[in-house]
Design a protein around this motif. Structure first.
Motif, PDB file in Angstrom:
ATOM      1  N   ALA A 120       0.831  -1.201   0.000  1.00 26.70           N
ATOM      2  CA  ALA A 120       0.000   0.000   0.000  1.00 26.70           C
ATOM      3  C   ALA A 120       0.869   1.256   0.000  1.00 26.70           C
ATOM      4  N   GLY A 121       0.378   2.279  -0.714  1.00 27.99           N
ATOM      5  CA  GLY A 121       1.037   3.578  -0.701  1.00 27.99           C
ATOM      6  C   GLY A 121       1.912   3.872  -1.892  1.00 27.99           C
ATOM      7  N   ALA A 122       2.359   2.839  -2.637  1.00 29.05           N
ATOM      8  CA  ALA A 122       3.233   3.057  -3.787  1.00 29.05           C
ATOM      9  C   ALA A 122       2.407   3.359  -5.029  1.00 29.05           C
ATOM     10  N   VAL A 123       3.050   3.955  -6.019  1.00 27.89           N
ATOM     11  CA  VAL A 123       2.403   4.190  -7.315  1.00 27.89           C
ATOM     12  C   VAL A 123       3.365   3.762  -8.417  1.00 27.89           C
ATOM     13  N   ASP A 124       2.828   3.573  -9.605  1.00 29.70           N
ATOM     14  CA  ASP A 124       3.642   3.190 -10.757  1.00 29.70           C
ATOM     15  C   ASP A 124       4.287   4.453 -11.336  1.00 29.70           C
ATOM     16  N   PHE A 125       5.575   4.620 -11.075  1.00 30.35           N
ATOM     17  CA  PHE A 125       6.255   5.831 -11.507  1.00 30.35           C
ATOM     18  C   PHE A 125       6.354   5.932 -13.031  1.00 30.35           C
ATOM     19  N   ALA A 126       6.202   4.805 -13.726  1.00 28.69           N
ATOM     20  CA  ALA A 126       6.244   4.843 -15.187  1.00 28.69           C
ATOM     21  C   ALA A 126       5.044   5.585 -15.772  1.00 28.69           C
ATOM     22  N   GLU A 127       4.009   5.793 -14.963  1.00 28.09           N
ATOM     23  CA  GLU A 127       2.811   6.473 -15.440  1.00 28.09           C
ATOM     24  C   GLU A 127       2.943   7.993 -15.420  1.00 28.09           C
ATOM     25  N   PHE A 128       4.070   8.500 -14.942  1.00 32.00           N
ATOM     26  CA  PHE A 128       4.208   9.956 -14.911  1.00 32.00           C
ATOM     27  C   PHE A 128       4.121  10.519 -16.332  1.00 32.00           C
ATOM     28  N   PRO A 129       3.313  11.556 -16.573  1.00 29.95           N
ATOM     29  CA  PRO A 129       3.088  12.068 -17.935  1.00 29.95           C
ATOM     30  C   PRO A 129       4.240  12.953 -18.409  1.00 29.95           C
ATOM     31  N   VAL A 312     -10.373  21.464   7.677  1.00 28.68           N
ATOM     32  CA  VAL A 312      -9.150  21.738   6.913  1.00 28.68           C
ATOM     33  C   VAL A 312      -9.025  20.619   5.889  1.00 28.68           C
ATOM     34  N   TYR A 313      -8.977  20.984   4.632  1.00 29.19           N
ATOM     35  CA  TYR A 313      -8.934  20.004   3.538  1.00 29.19           C
ATOM     36  C   TYR A 313      -7.496  19.829   3.065  1.00 29.19           C
ATOM     37  N   PHE A 314      -7.048  18.563   2.943  1.00 28.58           N
ATOM     38  CA  PHE A 314      -5.701  18.250   2.450  1.00 28.58           C
ATOM     39  C   PHE A 314      -5.806  17.500   1.120  1.00 28.58           C
ATOM     40  N   GLY A 315      -5.020  17.908   0.135  1.00 27.19           N
ATOM     41  CA  GLY A 315      -4.911  17.198  -1.131  1.00 27.19           C
ATOM     42  C   GLY A 315      -3.455  17.131  -1.548  1.00 27.19           C
ATOM     43  N   THR A 316      -3.163  16.250  -2.497  1.00 25.37           N
ATOM     44  CA  THR A 316      -1.774  16.059  -2.905  1.00 25.37           C
ATOM     45  C   THR A 316      -1.698  15.560  -4.338  1.00 25.37           C
ATOM     46  N   ALA A 317      -0.572  15.843  -4.981  1.00 28.40           N
ATOM     47  CA  ALA A 317      -0.296  15.326  -6.320  1.00 28.40           C
ATOM     48  C   ALA A 317       0.490  14.022  -6.280  1.00 28.40           C
ATOM     49  N   SER A 318       0.783  13.510  -5.098  1.00 26.60           N
ATOM     50  CA  SER A 318       1.641  12.328  -4.983  1.00 26.60           C
ATOM     51  C   SER A 318       1.023  11.097  -5.619  1.00 26.60           C
ATOM     52  N   LYS A 319      -0.277  10.889  -5.449  1.00 22.18           N
ATOM     53  CA  LYS A 319      -0.931   9.703  -6.004  1.00 22.18           C
ATOM     54  C   LYS A 319      -1.323   9.909  -7.464  1.00 22.18           C
ATOM     55  N   SER A 320      -1.732  11.118  -7.825  1.00 24.99           N
ATOM     56  CA  SER A 320      -2.199  11.369  -9.184  1.00 24.99           C
ATOM     57  C   SER A 320      -1.059  11.616 -10.154  1.00 24.99           C
ATOM     58  N   LEU A 321       0.051  12.200  -9.698  1.00 23.64           N
ATOM     59  CA  LEU A 321       1.206  12.459 -10.564  1.00 23.64           C
ATOM     60  C   LEU A 321       2.423  11.686 -10.075  1.00 23.64           C
ATOM     61  N   ALA A 322       3.099  12.196  -9.049  1.00 27.34           N
ATOM     62  CA  ALA A 322       4.274  11.502  -8.508  1.00 27.34           C
ATOM     63  C   ALA A 322       4.687  12.177  -7.209  1.00 27.34           C
ATOM     64  N   PRO A 323       5.125  11.395  -6.209  1.00 23.40           N
ATOM     65  CA  PRO A 323       5.570  12.004  -4.951  1.00 23.40           C
ATOM     66  C   PRO A 323       6.826  12.850  -5.105  1.00 23.40           C
ATOM     67  N   ALA A 324       7.615  12.598  -6.153  1.00 21.76           N
ATOM     68  CA  ALA A 324       8.853  13.351  -6.341  1.00 21.76           C
ATOM     69  C   ALA A 324       8.607  14.842  -6.560  1.00 21.76           C
ATOM     70  N   LEU A 325       7.407  15.212  -7.013  1.00 25.83           N
ATOM     71  CA  LEU A 325       7.110  16.629  -7.228  1.00 25.83           C
ATOM     72  C   LEU A 325       7.042  17.395  -5.918  1.00 25.83           C
ATOM     73  N   ARG A 326       6.720  16.703  -4.816  1.00 27.98           N
ATOM     74  CA  ARG A 326       6.561  17.340  -3.509  1.00 27.98           C
ATOM     75  C   ARG A 326       5.569  18.489  -3.598  1.00 27.98           C
ATOM     76  N   LEU A 327       4.393  18.219  -4.133  1.00 29.77           N
ATOM     77  CA  LEU A 327       3.344  19.217  -4.287  1.00 29.77           C
ATOM     78  C   LEU A 327       2.081  18.746  -3.568  1.00 29.77           C
ATOM     79  N   ALA A 328       1.623  19.550  -2.632  1.00 29.75           N
ATOM     80  CA  ALA A 328       0.385  19.267  -1.923  1.00 29.75           C
ATOM     81  C   ALA A 328      -0.226  20.604  -1.517  1.00 29.75           C
ATOM     82  N   TRP A 329      -1.430  20.539  -0.966  1.00 29.76           N
ATOM     83  CA  TRP A 329      -2.114  21.775  -0.602  1.00 29.76           C
ATOM     84  C   TRP A 329      -3.066  21.515   0.546  1.00 29.76           C
ATOM     85  N   MET A 330      -3.332  22.551   1.307  1.00 27.42           N
ATOM     86  CA  MET A 330      -4.374  22.474   2.324  1.00 27.42           C
ATOM     87  C   MET A 330      -5.221  23.730   2.251  1.00 27.42           C
TER      88      MET A 330
END
Length: 475
Positions: A120-129, A312-330
């Motif tokens: 759990a928690g990993a994503v397929d990094f090959a899917e990065f656009p 307080v709402y938390f969202g992130t690009a880690s699952k939809s894009l890639a955790p390497a971007l280090r992009l999230a928002w609240m």
């Protein structure tokens, strides 16, 4: 005079065909070649990332049919030992870690390393656009002002916050102006900042779900917060447990898709937790970690849209894009903004350049197209997982499949540990439900024997082999 064109050693090897020694044994050429290559990878003689000879070149070297080599490569790609990508050739998979012998260990059976990672928690990094992201970067850089490459706003680029306000309103039903959105370098960073702000306001504890990620509990604990657990069942977190915690005025929930059980917070409990927040002056921390991935049910909107002053709402690009971007928002209620801004500090911690690109990626519609593509792919994998289990392990109940990136495979009581050991023997890494249980949970929270299987974490080429290995474990 024309400058001579340089040729890299990699290009030479790719064109000429690299040398590879293989000792084929056994009566069948295909089986012998497959075993020889698998052993070469397993032993570490072929390191991760090593490019293999083209099928035509290897067939000529071994004096066998090219189709035999092609079929062998295909088998090993499906098993996860190799990867194949257009333009890159066939290579040893990065997950196929070497098992090199050590002095005195010749008589000891080496432990098998994982081939397929379905934890759990990993994503397929090959899917990065890559191509759309690069196109967005070019467009963003072409129109960016010189000042855009400065240090940036500590709370995040106003252009990105404006784009996110539009996107979250449209897709998740979040109600907020750009000024309420704060960009962070991941969910953990955002949770740390918020916990620090709450601590400064006298909050001493944040209730958490009885099953969840230990890193979330650790982040809150590091900020000196108590973390009492709430029971979790098929309707999500038990809000009646929250009401009984007299001194707790904040709670961390995954209401749209509880992690890891996969159940959504029921309509009645959504209303109950909002009533609790209003009557107690409480605050709900809403982790919408995979809100974009819904399959066969109507999307569940964010709690925040129902009561922006208490969520307080938390969202992130880690699952939809890639955790390497280090992009999230609240998205923070207005009354909390000064405390959160002070807790975040005066220096931005998120790449201004990546914010610039992500803004263009969002506003151009590329993010929507990317998410739709991944959603379609993950739904296909989910359906294949359900079909394979129905055929090979019909007694296994599958839960939590309406949304998200993982499924819960419910096991007979007392069998989780043995199932994890069997998975390891198959070269498969999966998560057991026990690893997500709150250490302070009491007997009122039933222990669930189950595997949490992430169907989004391996490449398309490795997925069939991973699915066969999982079925072999459960059969």
């Amino acid at each position: 005079m024309r400058k001579p064109q340089t040729t890299s050693s990699a290009d030479v090897l790719a064109k000429a065909g690299i040398d590879l020694h293989l000792d084929l044994q056994g009566s069948g050429l295909r089986a012998g070649l497959t075993d020889a290559l698998r052993d070469a990878v397993r032993s570490g003689r072929l390191a991760p990332g090593t490019r293999l000879p083209a099928s035509r070149a290897l067939a000529a070297d071994l004096g066998i049919a090219r189709s035999t080599v092609t079929e062998c490569y295909t088998d090993l790609v499906e098993e996860g030992w190799l990867t194949a990508r257009h333009g890159s050739g066939t290579r040893v998979a990065e997950r196929a870690e070497p098992r090199r012998a050590t002095p005195g260990s010749a008589s000891v059976e080496p432990r098998r390393r994982p081939v397929h990672g379905l934890e759990a928690g990993a994503v397929d990094f090959a899917e990065f656009p890559r191509a759309p992201w690069l196109a967005a970067a070019r467009r963003a850089f072409a129109v960016a002002s010189h000042s855009a490459f400065g240090y940036g706003d500590p709370l995040g680029s106003m252009e990105l916050r404006t784009a996110l306000a539009d996107y979250l309103s449209r897709v998740r039903g979040v109600y907020a102006g750009p000024g309420q959105i704060i960009i962070t370098s991941g969910f953990h960073h955002g949770l740390t900042v918020l916990a620090r702000a709450l601590k400064g306001r006298g909050v001493e504890a944040v209730a958490v779900e009885g099953y969840g990620l230990d890193i979330y509990r650790a982040v809150l604990g590091d900020e000196g917060m108590g973390i009492p657990p709430l029971r979790v069942d098929e309707d999500g977190a038990r809000i009646d447990d929250l009401v009984e915690l007299r001194d707790v005025v904040a709670v961390l929930l995954t209401p749209a898709h509880q992690f890891p059980t996969g159940f959504a917070l029921s309509t009645e409990r959504r209303a109950a937790v909002l009533d609790w927040a209003r009557s107690h002056g409480g605050l709900i921390l809403e982790d919408d970690y995979d809100g974009e991935f819904r399959y066969d049910r109507k999307p569940v909107g964010a709690l925040q849209g129902l009561d922006p002053e208490h969520v307080v709402y938390f969202g992130t690009a880690s699952k939809s894009l890639a955790p390497a971007l280090r992009l999230a928002w609240m998205v923070v209620p207005e009354y909390l903004l000064p405390a959160v801004a002070a807790a975040k500090g005066r220096v931005d911690t998120v790449s201004v350049v990546d914010q610039l690109i992500f803004t263009e990626f969002l506003t151009s519609g590329a993010f929507d197209r990317h998410v739709r593509g991944r959603r379609k792919n993950y739904r296909r994998r989910r359906d294949e997982l359900i079909a394979a289990l129905a055929q090979n392990a019909p007694d296994i109940h599958v839960a939590g499949m309406a949304a998200g990136l993982q499924a819960v495979l419910v096991l007979p009581a007392g069998t989780e540990a043995s199932a994890l050991r069997a998975a390891a023997r198959q070269g498969l890494t999966v998560s057991g439900m026990a690893e997500f249980r709150h250490p302070a949970a009491d007997a009122r929270l039933p222990r669930r024997d189950a595997l949490v299987v992430n169907f989004s974490s391996v490449s398309d080429s490795a997925w069939p082999g991973a699915l066969r290995a999982l079925c072999a474990v459960l059969r």
